[in-house]
Design a protein around this motif. Structure first.
Motif, PDB file in Angstrom:
ATOM      1  N   SER A 132       0.841  -1.193   0.000  1.00 31.91           N
ATOM      2  CA  SER A 132       0.000   0.000   0.000  1.00 31.91           C
ATOM      3  C   SER A 132       0.872   1.236   0.000  1.00 31.91           C
ATOM      4  O   SER A 132       1.950   1.263   0.599  1.00 31.91           O
ATOM      5  CB  SER A 132      -0.914   0.029   1.227  1.00 31.91           C
ATOM      6  N   ARG A 153      -0.784   4.163   0.859  1.00 26.95           N
ATOM      7  CA  ARG A 153      -1.771   4.963   1.574  1.00 26.95           C
ATOM      8  C   ARG A 153      -2.975   5.308   0.708  1.00 26.95           C
ATOM      9  O   ARG A 153      -4.036   5.609   1.239  1.00 26.95           O
ATOM     10  CB  ARG A 153      -1.172   6.280   2.131  1.00 26.95           C
ATOM     11  N   PRO A 186      -0.385  -1.474   8.844  1.00 31.93           N
ATOM     12  CA  PRO A 186      -1.826  -1.252   9.031  1.00 31.93           C
ATOM     13  C   PRO A 186      -2.587  -2.577   9.057  1.00 31.93           C
ATOM     14  O   PRO A 186      -2.146  -3.580   8.482  1.00 31.93           O
ATOM     15  CB  PRO A 186      -2.222  -0.429   7.800  1.00 31.93           C
ATOM     16  N   TRP A 219      -4.580  -4.424   7.431  1.00 32.47           N
ATOM     17  CA  TRP A 219      -5.115  -4.480   6.072  1.00 32.47           C
ATOM     18  C   TRP A 219      -6.375  -5.317   5.984  1.00 32.47           C
ATOM     19  O   TRP A 219      -7.264  -5.050   5.170  1.00 32.47           O
ATOM     20  CB  TRP A 219      -4.051  -4.981   5.093  1.00 32.47           C
ATOM     21  N   LEU A 273      -9.142  -2.968   7.171  1.00 32.54           N
ATOM     22  CA  LEU A 273      -9.435  -1.930   6.183  1.00 32.54           C
ATOM     23  C   LEU A 273     -10.286  -2.500   5.045  1.00 32.54           C
ATOM     24  O   LEU A 273     -11.296  -1.912   4.643  1.00 32.54           O
ATOM     25  CB  LEU A 273      -8.141  -1.353   5.631  1.00 32.54           C
ATOM     26  N   THR A 319     -13.894  -3.468   6.102  1.00 32.51           N
ATOM     27  CA  THR A 319     -14.815  -2.331   6.148  1.00 32.51           C
ATOM     28  C   THR A 319     -15.265  -1.937   4.748  1.00 32.51           C
ATOM     29  O   THR A 319     -16.448  -1.678   4.510  1.00 32.51           O
ATOM     30  CB  THR A 319     -14.149  -1.135   6.830  1.00 32.51           C
ATOM     31  N   LEU A 339     -12.545   0.293  10.166  1.00 33.07           N
ATOM     32  CA  LEU A 339     -11.327   1.021   9.803  1.00 33.07           C
ATOM     33  C   LEU A 339     -11.538   1.782   8.494  1.00 33.07           C
ATOM     34  O   LEU A 339     -12.384   1.440   7.679  1.00 33.07           O
ATOM     35  CB  LEU A 339     -10.152   0.057   9.664  1.00 33.07           C
ATOM     36  N   ASP A 340     -10.725   2.811   8.309  1.00 31.85           N
ATOM     37  CA  ASP A 340     -10.880   3.682   7.144  1.00 31.85           C
ATOM     38  C   ASP A 340      -9.497   4.011   6.593  1.00 31.85           C
ATOM     39  O   ASP A 340      -8.608   4.446   7.338  1.00 31.85           O
ATOM     40  CB  ASP A 340     -11.599   4.976   7.553  1.00 31.85           C
ATOM     41  N   MET A 341      -9.289   3.830   5.284  1.00 34.82           N
ATOM     42  CA  MET A 341      -7.982   4.120   4.694  1.00 34.82           C
ATOM     43  C   MET A 341      -7.622   5.594   4.804  1.00 34.82           C
ATOM     44  O   MET A 341      -6.447   5.959   4.761  1.00 34.82           O
ATOM     45  CB  MET A 341      -7.954   3.677   3.230  1.00 34.82           C
ATOM     46  N   ASP A 350      -6.687   5.559   8.976  1.00 31.97           N
ATOM     47  CA  ASP A 350      -6.026   4.465   9.683  1.00 31.97           C
ATOM     48  C   ASP A 350      -4.813   3.916   8.953  1.00 31.97           C
ATOM     49  O   ASP A 350      -4.410   2.778   9.170  1.00 31.97           O
ATOM     50  CB  ASP A 350      -7.030   3.334   9.943  1.00 31.97           C
ATOM     51  N   MET A 351      -4.213   4.745   8.088  1.00 36.56           N
ATOM     52  CA  MET A 351      -2.969   4.368   7.432  1.00 36.56           C
ATOM     53  C   MET A 351      -1.835   5.210   8.021  1.00 36.56           C
ATOM     54  O   MET A 351      -2.077   6.313   8.524  1.00 36.56           O
ATOM     55  CB  MET A 351      -3.060   4.604   5.927  1.00 36.56           C
TER      56      MET A 351
END
Length: 345
Positions: free
Chosen positions: A46, A48, A122, A124, A127, A130, A215-217, A220-221
């Motif tokens: 990732s 981000r 993170p 993952w 994320l 969600t 979680l939300d990118m 939460d990254m």
């Protein structure tokens, strides 16, 4: 802690995810994370903004092993991919994880890569859990050819995407740009041969259930670390953001300094004024020719990183027909006058 995978499959895991790794200023994301549970070996990457996960079902003999996860640093990925390519595709490679290194064992050679086990990656699974739980009306789920998607890169722009229906074209919008991409016929994911979103998601339920909820990118990254002061972004949008920040910070810093520190007050005014001018010029250039604006932003970043902008400015002034030597002499005279005034005061 060891698993086994053939060289061809390991190469695929790397190839599918290496384009998504983060930069050097986001250390936890600067590489591919090899993550093993009781069923699969995952390659996760990732930057981000994108998040890519490819998986390989472990051999039966591996499916009782101890889970592990290690980040292979980005600087070693080219060497790893080259080493994997040197193996026969059907050759089985063992992957062993120790505290501070990961060892890849082939038929005749081994490759050991140092890792940092303390890096926090993170969640993952959480994320993606969600994201997959988000619902949209009608559940459109078209299949798009990755080969065709690369064609949109030539726009060089941030694109908006509108999914219309499962078997209808996907709309793409950019700056003065509109396009569409047709879905491809798709027989399903893996052995299920099913096209519905729910059926495909169920294949990942066991994996993603291990992740946290909600979680939300966007939040939460890992944040990007501060660049060294001499590092300049080559991205036109980040350049514009930095210029606007400079204008606003200069406005804050100059308050209360007009009488107590007139030189500092003037410096903040100049920084704010020139920052705003640069932003407006960049914005106008980007409106007129986005591709040229991106090229100029990258070129200026290289010039700033070189540390030779005084020489560049001198040469540019001469080429424009000005007299930089006269400017230099006049400014030196001004500095001497100001110094004398301060000494006399």
């Amino acid at each position: 802690m060891s698993v086994t995978i053939n060289a061809h499959q390991l190469g695929l895991l790397i190839d599918k995810t290496i384009g998504h790794i983060g930069g050097e200023y986001t250390a936890p994301l600067n590489g591919i994370r090899l993550d093993v549970d009781t069923t699969f070996l995952y390659a996760v990457a990732s930057d981000r903004y994108t998040l890519a996960v490819a998986r390989y079902r472990l051999l039966h003999d591996d499916q009782g092993g101890q889970p592990f996860a290690r980040l292979i640093p980005g600087e070693y990925l080219p060497s790893l991919r080259e080493w994997v390519s040197s193996q026969t595709g059907s050759t089985y490679i063992s992957i062993s994880a120790e505290d501070h290194y990961v060892e890849f064992g082939g038929t005749h050679t081994e490759l050991r890569i140092g890792v940092d086990p303390g890096l926090e990656y993170p969640d993952w699974r959480g994320l993606l859990r969600t994201i997959t739980e988000h619902t949209v009306e009608g559940e459109p789920f078209p299949a798009l050819s990755a080969g065709f998607m690369t064609r949109w890169a030539a726009t060089g722009d941030n694109l908006r995407v509108r999914v219309t229906a499962a078997q209808k074209a996907v709309l793409v919008f950019g700056e003065d740009f509109i396009g569409a991409q047709m879905p491809v016929r798709y027989a399903g994911v893996g052995p299920m041969k099913d096209e519905t979103f729910d059926a495909v998601r169920r294949q990942w339920d066991k994996t993603l259930a291990a992740g946290a909820e909600g979680l939300d990118m966007a939040t939460d990254m890992p944040d990007e670390e501060d660049r060294p002061r001499y590092e300049v972004t080559t991205d036109v949008y980040e350049t514009g953001e930095a210029l606007l920040q400079q204008v606003l910070r200069s406005g804050i810093d100059m308050h209360g300094k007009s009488s107590s520190a007139p030189d500092e007050f003037l410096a903040h005014i100049n920084a704010g004024v020139h920052g705003w001018m640069a932003y407006r010029f960049l914005d106008a250039l980007h409106t007129a020719d986005p591709r040229f604006a991106r090229a100029i932003a990258a070129e200026v970043a290289d010039e700033l990183d070189s540390g030779e902008i005084s020489e560049f400015a001198w040469d540019a002034a001469k080429e424009a027909g000005h007299n930089p030597q006269q400017w230099h002499d006049e400014y030196e005279a001004y500095r001497k006058t100001r110094k004398a005034e301060k000494t006399a005061a």
